[in-house]
Design a protein around this motif. Structure first.
Motif, PDB file in Angstrom:
ATOM      1  N   ILE A 142      13.475  -2.114   1.035  1.00 41.25           N
ATOM      2  CA  ILE A 142      12.105  -1.483   1.347  1.00 41.25           C
ATOM      3  C   ILE A 142      12.678  -0.124   0.820  1.00 41.25           C
ATOM      4  O   ILE A 142      12.922  -0.068   1.142  1.00 41.25           O
ATOM      5  CB  ILE A 142      11.959  -1.565   2.238  1.00 41.25           C
ATOM      6  CG1 ILE A 142      11.797  -3.352   3.186  1.00 41.25           C
ATOM      7  CG2 ILE A 142      10.506  -0.745   2.646  1.00 41.25           C
ATOM      8  CD1 ILE A 142      10.763  -3.735   1.956  1.00 41.25           C
ATOM      9  N   ILE A 143      11.495   0.330  -0.389  1.00 38.92           N
ATOM     10  CA  ILE A 143      11.550   1.957  -0.434  1.00 38.92           C
ATOM     11  C   ILE A 143       9.997   1.597  -1.083  1.00 38.92           C
ATOM     12  O   ILE A 143       9.403   1.155  -0.640  1.00 38.92           O
ATOM     13  CB  ILE A 143      12.702   2.108  -1.846  1.00 38.92           C
ATOM     14  CG1 ILE A 143      11.509   1.730  -3.481  1.00 38.92           C
ATOM     15  CG2 ILE A 143      13.529   1.872  -2.094  1.00 38.92           C
ATOM     16  CD1 ILE A 143      12.672   1.601  -4.030  1.00 38.92           C
ATOM     17  N   GLU A 159       0.958  -1.129  -0.236  1.00 38.13           N
ATOM     18  CA  GLU A 159       0.114   0.160   0.625  1.00 38.13           C
ATOM     19  C   GLU A 159       0.843   1.145  -0.120  1.00 38.13           C
ATOM     20  O   GLU A 159       0.642   1.935  -0.956  1.00 38.13           O
ATOM     21  CB  GLU A 159      -0.699   0.284   0.869  1.00 38.13           C
ATOM     22  CG  GLU A 159      -1.774  -0.774   1.531  1.00 38.13           C
ATOM     23  CD  GLU A 159      -2.496  -0.744  -0.021  1.00 38.13           C
ATOM     24  OE1 GLU A 159      -3.761   0.212  -0.073  1.00 38.13           O
ATOM     25  OE2 GLU A 159      -3.237  -2.403  -0.525  1.00 38.13           O
ATOM     26  N   VAL A 160       1.551   1.625   0.596  1.00 41.55           N
ATOM     27  CA  VAL A 160       2.650   2.364   1.291  1.00 41.55           C
ATOM     28  C   VAL A 160       3.857   2.549   0.555  1.00 41.55           C
ATOM     29  O   VAL A 160       4.874   2.793   0.060  1.00 41.55           O
ATOM     30  CB  VAL A 160       2.971   2.339   1.956  1.00 41.55           C
ATOM     31  CG1 VAL A 160       4.012   4.107   2.511  1.00 41.55           C
ATOM     32  CG2 VAL A 160       1.589   2.876   2.939  1.00 41.55           C
ATOM     33  N   ASN A 161       4.544   0.834   1.014  1.00 48.15           N
ATOM     34  CA  ASN A 161       6.565   0.492   0.569  1.00 48.15           C
ATOM     35  C   ASN A 161       6.326  -0.271  -0.450  1.00 48.15           C
ATOM     36  O   ASN A 161       5.302  -1.595  -0.400  1.00 48.15           O
ATOM     37  CB  ASN A 161       6.963  -0.099   1.584  1.00 48.15           C
ATOM     38  CG  ASN A 161       7.354   1.003   2.452  1.00 48.15           C
ATOM     39  OD1 ASN A 161       7.061   2.945   2.670  1.00 48.15           O
ATOM     40  ND2 ASN A 161       7.189   1.087   4.279  1.00 48.15           N
TER      41      ASN A 161
END
Length: 259
Positions: A229-230, A212-214
């Motif tokens: 992880i970005i 959802e975000v990363n």
């Protein structure tokens, strides 16, 4: 005081590989004669043959084969399966001895208590766990710089305390596990980027898992996989795609060592 124990492999209800059987196989491999090998162990000739017959019966393939006649009068030798069996046992035996050494250090023999036993069942949260061989250790009073050669042939640098090196008894040529949190791995699509981080590992983006975000990006650096992880927005802004060339950038202080 310390713990000692011989390693035995069990097949069902039967003892399969014992230290004495391995000693016999090694002696056969060395001298090429069951008679001479039996004397080296030591065993009777009949006892040695009974041992060989038992192993051959328990294994899916023959461990030892006998050559009769010929110019040299025949002999006994290990099959390729037998040689691989000995090598595998040796690897397991080394790890077995490491475990015994560790548990000896953790045991308070005066009180009979095993200290910190939960450490043996500890699961590590670091996403990246890579196996390598220590090529070089340079130590100062406070910190040590360790260079580990990964199976991808990249040399990765870790800076940890000298106390940690001593506690882990790290030495050159030791096999270790390199541990890196995925959020400590930066990514660049520029392979020639100038940055102060010691570790720059070039590879190809193999997988992208969007959240959802990363997002988690897996970079193949030639046999080893590095997870980073970005943010999802960063992927969209940089137009990162599977198959792109990428560089995983990791500070040496973010590289942990396990043994």
């Amino acid at each position: 005081m310390r713990f000692i124990s011989d390693l035995t492999l069990i097949d069902g209800e039967n003892s399969f590989l014992l230290k004495k059987r391995i000693a016999l196989l090694k002696a056969i491999d060395e001298v090429g004669s069951l008679n001479l090998a039996a004397k080296m162990v030591p065993l009777s000739y009949k006892g040695a043959w009974d041992m060989i017959d038992t192993m051959n019966n328990l294994c899916p393939m023959a461990v030892v084969e006998k050559n009769t006649g010929g110019v040299g009068g025949g002999g006994t030798k290990l099959t390729e399966y037998g040689k691989n069996l000995v090598k595998t046992y040796d690897v397991i035996e080394r790890e077995h001895q490491k475990f015994l050494e560790s548990i000896s250090l953790l045991t308070d023999f005066d009180s009979g208590n095993l200290k910190f036993f939960r450490r043996f069942n500890m699961q590590i949260s670091a996403r990246n766990q890579l196996v390598g061989i220590i090529e070089k250790i340079e130590s100062t009073k406070i910190n040590s710089t360790i260079q580990v050669r990964l199976k991808s042939n990249y040399l990765i640098t870790s800076v940890i305390t000298t106390g940690a090196v001593e506690n882990l008894n790290l030495k050159e040529n030791d096999e270790v596990v390199v541990l890196i949190k995925s959020n400590s791995v930066l990514l660049s699509l520029d392979e020639n980027i100038n940055i102060s981080a010691r570790n720059k590992l070039n590879g190809v983006i193999e997988t992208i898992h969007l959240g959802e975000v990363n997002a988690e990006i897996i970079v193949n650096i030639g046999g080893d996989l590095i997870a980073s992880i970005i943010t999802k927005n960063a992927i969209e802004e940089l137009n990162i795609k599977v198959g792109d060339k990428a560089t995983a950038i990791i500070k040496s202080s973010d590289v942990m060592i396990g043994k």
